[in-house]
Design a protein around this motif. Sequence first.
Motif, short mmCIF file in Angstrom:
data_model
loop_
_atom_site.label_atom_id
_atom_site.label_comp_id
_atom_site.label_asym_id
_atom_site.label_seq_id
_atom_site.Cartn_x
_atom_site.Cartn_y
_atom_site.Cartn_z
N GLY A 264 0.81 -1.22 0.00
CA GLY A 264 0.00 0.00 0.00
C GLY A 264 0.84 1.26 0.00
N ILE A 265 1.94 1.24 0.74
CA ILE A 265 2.83 2.42 0.77
C ILE A 265 3.42 2.66 -0.61
N ILE A 266 3.87 1.60 -1.27
CA ILE A 266 4.43 1.75 -2.62
C ILE A 266 3.35 2.21 -3.60
N MET A 267 2.15 1.65 -3.49
CA MET A 267 1.04 2.06 -4.37
C MET A 267 0.76 3.55 -4.24
N SER A 268 0.84 4.08 -3.02
CA SER A 268 0.52 5.49 -2.80
C SER A 268 1.55 6.42 -3.43
N GLU A 269 2.70 5.90 -3.81
CA GLU A 269 3.73 6.73 -4.45
C GLU A 269 3.36 7.09 -5.89
N PHE A 270 2.46 6.33 -6.49
CA PHE A 270 2.12 6.57 -7.89
C PHE A 270 0.87 7.45 -8.01
N PRO A 271 0.89 8.44 -8.91
CA PRO A 271 -0.29 9.27 -9.12
C PRO A 271 -1.32 8.56 -9.99
N LEU A 272 -1.77 7.39 -9.51
CA LEU A 272 -2.67 6.53 -10.26
C LEU A 272 -3.81 6.07 -9.36
N GLU A 273 -4.88 5.60 -9.99
CA GLU A 273 -5.93 4.91 -9.23
C GLU A 273 -5.30 3.68 -8.57
N PRO A 274 -5.75 3.30 -7.36
CA PRO A 274 -5.13 2.17 -6.66
C PRO A 274 -5.08 0.88 -7.49
N GLN A 275 -6.15 0.58 -8.25
CA GLN A 275 -6.13 -0.65 -9.04
C GLN A 275 -5.04 -0.61 -10.11
N MET A 276 -4.86 0.56 -10.72
CA MET A 276 -3.82 0.69 -11.74
C MET A 276 -2.43 0.66 -11.10
N ALA A 277 -2.30 1.26 -9.91
CA ALA A 277 -1.02 1.22 -9.21
C ALA A 277 -0.64 -0.22 -8.88
N LYS A 278 -1.62 -1.02 -8.46
CA LYS A 278 -1.36 -2.44 -8.15
C LYS A 278 -0.97 -3.20 -9.43
N THR A 279 -1.63 -2.87 -10.53
CA THR A 279 -1.30 -3.50 -11.81
C THR A 279 0.15 -3.19 -12.21
N LEU A 280 0.56 -1.95 -12.01
CA LEU A 280 1.93 -1.55 -12.36
C LEU A 280 2.94 -2.28 -11.48
N LEU A 281 2.62 -2.43 -10.19
CA LEU A 281 3.51 -3.18 -9.30
C LEU A 281 3.59 -4.65 -9.74
N ALA A 282 2.45 -5.22 -10.12
CA ALA A 282 2.44 -6.61 -10.56
C ALA A 282 3.25 -6.81 -11.83
N SER A 283 3.27 -5.79 -12.69
CA SER A 283 4.03 -5.90 -13.94
C SER A 283 5.53 -6.06 -13.66
N CYS A 284 5.99 -5.53 -12.52
CA CYS A 284 7.39 -5.74 -12.15
C CYS A 284 7.63 -7.22 -11.85
N GLU A 285 6.64 -7.88 -11.28
CA GLU A 285 6.73 -9.30 -10.97
C GLU A 285 6.71 -10.16 -12.23
N PHE A 286 5.94 -9.70 -13.24
CA PHE A 286 5.74 -10.50 -14.44
C PHE A 286 6.56 -10.02 -15.63
N ASP A 287 7.49 -9.11 -15.40
CA ASP A 287 8.45 -8.71 -16.42
C ASP A 287 7.76 -8.13 -17.67
N CYS A 288 6.77 -7.25 -17.44
CA CYS A 288 6.09 -6.59 -18.56
C CYS A 288 5.85 -5.12 -18.24
N VAL A 289 6.77 -4.51 -17.49
CA VAL A 289 6.61 -3.11 -17.07
C VAL A 289 6.52 -2.19 -18.28
N ASN A 290 7.36 -2.43 -19.29
CA ASN A 290 7.40 -1.54 -20.44
C ASN A 290 6.04 -1.38 -21.08
N GLU A 291 5.29 -2.46 -21.17
CA GLU A 291 3.97 -2.42 -21.80
C GLU A 291 2.90 -1.90 -20.84
#
Length: 651
Positions: free
Chosen positions: A376-403
């Motif tokens: 939650g602390i990391i999610m709050s760092e992004f100027p995004l809706e929480p669901q989109m912030a979580k998606t962006l964090l998950a993309s780091c796990e799944f190696d698709c951040v660029n997209e």
Amino acid sequence: MPHWCAEFCLSVQYQHGGVVCTQTDRRCAVDLALRVADEMDVNIGHEVGYSVPLANCCSSDTVLRYCTDDLLLREMMSDPLLERYGVVVIDQAHERTVSTDVLLGLLKEIQLQRPELQVVILTVPHMSDLLASHYGNAPLIQLGGASVPEVVYSKGTQEDCFRSALRLVLEIHHAQEEGDIVLFLASAQEITCACEILRREAAELTPSLGELVPVALYPGQGGGCWVGEEEQAKSRKVFLTSSHSEAPFWGVDTVNFVIDTGVQKRHVYKPRIRANSIVTRPISKSQAESRRQLVGSTGKCFCLYPEETQLPAETPASILEANITPTVLFLKRMDIAGLGPCDFISRPDPEGLMQALEELDYLAALDDDGNLSEIGIIMSEFPLEPQMAKTLLASCEFDCVNEVVTIAAMLTAPSCFLEPSPESRPEVLQRHGTFRHPEGDHFTLINVYRAFKQNQQDSCSSLERWCQEHSLSYPALQMADAIRSELTDILRRLELPVSEPAFGTKSNTLNIQRALLAGFFMQFARRVDAAGQYFVLTHKHMAEIHPNSSYLTQAQDESLPEWVLFHEYTLAENSCIHVVSEVSPELFIQMAPQYFFYNLPASESKDILQTLLDHEGSVPCKVKRGRSQTLGSESQEDCAGNQAQERCVLQ
């Protein structure tokens, strides 16, 4: 007023800091900073500067700083007591944006810890008593009344005020009275349609009448399509806007006519079904009065409603009608910073608050005590809706951040697809169809952005022409590009991995779907008939795919996907799901948190998922129906290859 505040800070030698003045509109913040710097005879970016989303023009010498209200809130994450400032000026408090209301509530708490901080609130008369009492009978200064313009009311009904407004524009132009026109419409769709009609009519006007130039000003897209100085001198501009505020036009000296349709379309969030409904309602008395003041005593204001129309006294506070999940995430972050509870002027609806906490819980942004988790602390760092912030964090796990960072930027910026008028709809949708990706709308957005970047090497004029040829919004794509750069910078600052581009490969497609499901598993639907009706699992409502979806630009209903993930659900004449991509039910089962899956209401669709889960023979993750505090590692193999293994769920 900010001048006086700057002089006050100077008188105490800035021992408590400088002055910050908030605006609800980013363009207003920039324009006011430029104007004040000119009046004070200083260089912009030195003594006077501005900070707005995606643009900063300040330095260590800045004494008076203009910024948007949401940007000042984000600044509080690193400076919760606003110790950089001795005076905080909240302008346009009557707009009652979510950010302004949160600021007004937190400033009351900050003043308890910093009694030396001066707070100045600028608002319209009808709100002054409410704000004065909220701050303990604060001193009230009332300015003299403004000049009264000539107001012309309609004698008929408001049934077709859109066409009446366009006819009035042409009548004013034929009368050859000097001055530009501001036309307040109800929605972005009306702006697009009006712009197209006026361009067509302007092309048929005789040259002796002068040029008529429609200028579309879409809320959230900055200044819109402004024309050059040479054209300004020989043309009459018609500013078309659906802005709820008159603020973008203060200081535009050429405006001599205002046409006010008297209606507005607002998005009202329904927390129980996680949907926005589009509500058409009359503007408030204060909005009507402010719009009249734009033309001063020498101009005319045409109100396309009868004089005896009963307008509501004020516009409802946005915090009562908006999705407050991002606000709750921010306030939880402020709890960590040591600030007390926010004393709202208008308290949010308890149902909306509970839904926000439930959503953050599902996203694993809260720990077992209801405080922010590490995620939650990391999610709050992004100027995004929480669901989109979580998606962006998950993309780091799944190696698709660029997209995924491209998808996040494109969905955060205004829509890049220009809304077609009924006449041009087939042609415009055909142009949009050239970017269509078979996997769905999220992937189509990546195609659009990649095409935009490939053409970005050309000059600005040719890039704008390319956007025009493809019926795309150049300002929206520019904003998406800037947002993407900002998100990438935040990822690097947080030392999160940014993957290399791999768009188009099968594994990359699967990983993007997994990342999207990590944040948007609550927005999952199943097609239930050949007509294209979808059943939304979380609240058992029926919806259709929005007509502008890439699935409907070329495909027929029978080829629509069975299971889809969507970005947004809107209640309107036809309930629609927006930005839709196909996702397999097996992947949904794999990614949705267990306690969310078991809390889904009973339905045929849930039974199908349960059958798939039982057939798969997977052992559920051994977690209680609360939350997992770790960013779980998801297996990169297909579901079929993991039947003997415990399912790991990204929570």
